[in-house]
Design a protein around this motif. Structure first.
Motif, PDB file in Angstrom:
ATOM      1  N   GLY A 152       0.802  -1.213  -0.042  1.00 52.73           N
ATOM      2  CA  GLY A 152       0.038   0.073   0.107  1.00 52.73           C
ATOM      3  C   GLY A 152       0.824   1.245  -0.202  1.00 52.73           C
ATOM      4  N   VAL A 153       0.317   2.282  -0.451  1.00 51.19           N
ATOM      5  CA  VAL A 153       0.964   3.486  -0.695  1.00 51.19           C
ATOM      6  C   VAL A 153       0.099   4.681  -0.128  1.00 51.19           C
ATOM      7  N   PRO A 201     -11.195   5.694   1.210  1.00 50.95           N
ATOM      8  CA  PRO A 201     -10.331   5.905   2.352  1.00 50.95           C
ATOM      9  C   PRO A 201     -10.087   4.652   3.037  1.00 50.95           C
ATOM     10  N   VAL A 202      -8.877   4.656   3.753  1.00 54.14           N
ATOM     11  CA  VAL A 202      -8.555   3.695   4.741  1.00 54.14           C
ATOM     12  C   VAL A 202      -9.047   3.937   6.064  1.00 54.14           C
ATOM     13  N   GLU A 203      -9.761   2.872   6.607  1.00 50.26           N
ATOM     14  CA  GLU A 203     -10.386   2.967   8.126  1.00 50.26           C
ATOM     15  C   GLU A 203      -9.199   2.518   8.974  1.00 50.26           C
ATOM     16  N   GLN A 204      -8.468   1.452   8.859  1.00 45.30           N
ATOM     17  CA  GLN A 204      -7.594   1.025   9.768  1.00 45.30           C
ATOM     18  C   GLN A 204      -6.710  -0.150   9.232  1.00 45.30           C
ATOM     19  N   LEU A 205      -5.352  -0.243   9.856  1.00 41.90           N
ATOM     20  CA  LEU A 205      -4.522  -1.322   9.222  1.00 41.90           C
ATOM     21  C   LEU A 205      -4.886  -2.522  10.387  1.00 41.90           C
ATOM     22  N   GLY A 214      -3.332  -6.520   6.316  1.00 36.54           N
ATOM     23  CA  GLY A 214      -3.939  -5.585   5.297  1.00 36.54           C
ATOM     24  C   GLY A 214      -4.487  -4.423   5.818  1.00 36.54           C
ATOM     25  N   VAL A 215      -5.546  -3.833   5.028  1.00 37.89           N
ATOM     26  CA  VAL A 215      -6.215  -2.422   5.408  1.00 37.89           C
ATOM     27  C   VAL A 215      -7.694  -2.791   5.290  1.00 37.89           C
ATOM     28  N   ARG A 216      -8.437  -2.187   6.054  1.00 40.23           N
ATOM     29  CA  ARG A 216      -9.922  -2.163   6.092  1.00 40.23           C
ATOM     30  C   ARG A 216     -10.362  -0.766   5.764  1.00 40.23           C
ATOM     31  N   PHE A 222     -11.906  -5.364   2.661  1.00 37.70           N
ATOM     32  CA  PHE A 222     -10.523  -5.479   2.936  1.00 37.70           C
ATOM     33  C   PHE A 222      -9.516  -5.767   1.900  1.00 37.70           C
ATOM     34  N   VAL A 223      -8.404  -5.033   2.047  1.00 37.41           N
ATOM     35  CA  VAL A 223      -7.321  -5.028   0.818  1.00 37.41           C
ATOM     36  C   VAL A 223      -6.196  -5.684   1.762  1.00 37.41           C
TER      37      VAL A 223
END
Length: 307
Positions: A152-153, A201-205, A214-216, A222-223
């Motif tokens: 991720g970036v 947008p990312v909510e959290q790691l 990943g990120v939620r 989920f990514v």
């Protein structure tokens, strides 16, 4: 050998005892100059387990590199160290006065600022707990160790696209960004590097920190990611440069001290080296800056003594 006597206890006071500061101190003590290194023990890279890309020290913990450098500087009889927090600096006749948190002061003829910067992390849950491990800043320093795969970036400001284009060298980059901030030309560049644009947008790691799975996203998706590179902004770890009237400059990474090619600030007798005086840096660049600042400080002392 110099003959001018000066009542000040130090020819130079170096504020910051990491790579730039120690490099500067080494050059000056080898010229038999009296140098005090002030170190608060909080280097910027203390969150990273190991330093990478440092010639002859690749993969060695940064603390070990600094400790070895400190021991080498300390072997010179004109070197002095003070493990303390400097809280104020001011110009006085023929030099500078430095105040410490315990209320004491010292003075020096020249001042080398090498105290570095602090990373300003995005307000996303999970970044802080993983900083330096799976939430990273410099792909040159840590990209190889990620080992490929999805990365991720988190970009900030106008340099987000360029940051993603670089990170893509080390994995399958996913750039989390509002597409409105990406021009058509930039979108084509990202496509050529197989960079995916994720607009949500990312909510959290997620994952057991410092591990990252990943990120939620804010929409619930989920990514999966192995690591995230964060284009963090920086701020100076103290306000000494501005307090002394040094000119500053704004960069995509944040506000830093403006210096010339010799690491001289806009204020006579004040030099700056390392991350506080360059938009992006690493150990190698910091040590080079420190050496350059020391040589310039030495020349300024020499000119004063021979005037």
């Amino acid at each position: 050998m110099r003959t001018l006597e000066n009542p000040m206890p130090h020819d130079a006071v170096v504020i910051g005892g990491s790579y730039a500061g120690l490099s500067a101190a080494l050059q000056l003590v080898r010229a038999r100059r009296r140098v005090l290194v002030v170190d608060d023990g909080r280097p910027r890279n203390r969150f990273a387990a190991r330093a990478h890309g440092v010639l002859s020290n690749d993969g060695r913990p940064g603390a070990e590199i600094a400790a070895a450098a400190r021991a080498q500087v300390a072997a010179y009889p004109t070197a002095a160290f003070r493990m303390a927090e400097a809280v104020d600096v001011e110009r006085i006749d023929d030099g500078f006065s430095i105040a410490f948190a315990d209320g004491t002061r010292t003075t020096g003829r020249r001042l080398i600022l090498a105290h570095g910067v602090e990373d300003v992390l995005p307000d996303i849950p999970g970044v802080k707990e993983r900083w330096g491990r799976t939430a990273l800043h410099c792909p040159w320093c840590h990209g190889y160790e990620v080992g490929g795969g999805p990365i991720g970036v988190f970009g900030r400001g106008d340099h987000a696209v360029q940051y993603a284009l670089v990170v893509a060298e080390w994995g399958q980059a996913v750039l989390f960004i509002d597409p409105a901030r990406v021009s058509e030309a930039e979108a084509r560049q990202l496509a050529r590097r197989s960079v995916t644009i994720e607009p949500t947008p990312v909510e959290q790691l997620e994952g057991e920190a410092p591990t990252l799975t990943g990120v939620r996203l804010t929409d619930g998706r989920f990514v999966p990611l192995k690591a995230v590179f964060v284009g963090a902004q920086v701020r100076l770890s103290n306000g000494f440069a501005e307090r002394l009237g040094c000119e500053m400059t704004d960069t995509p990474m944040g506000r830093i001290v403006k210096v010339d090619a010799q690491q001289q600030t806009s204020q006579p007798g004040v030099f700056a080296a390392g991350d506080l005086a360059r938009p992006a840096g690493n150990i190698t660049l910091a040590t080079t800056d420190g050496m350059t600042a020391a040589h310039a400080a030495f020349r300024s002392l020499l000119e004063e003594e021979t005037a």
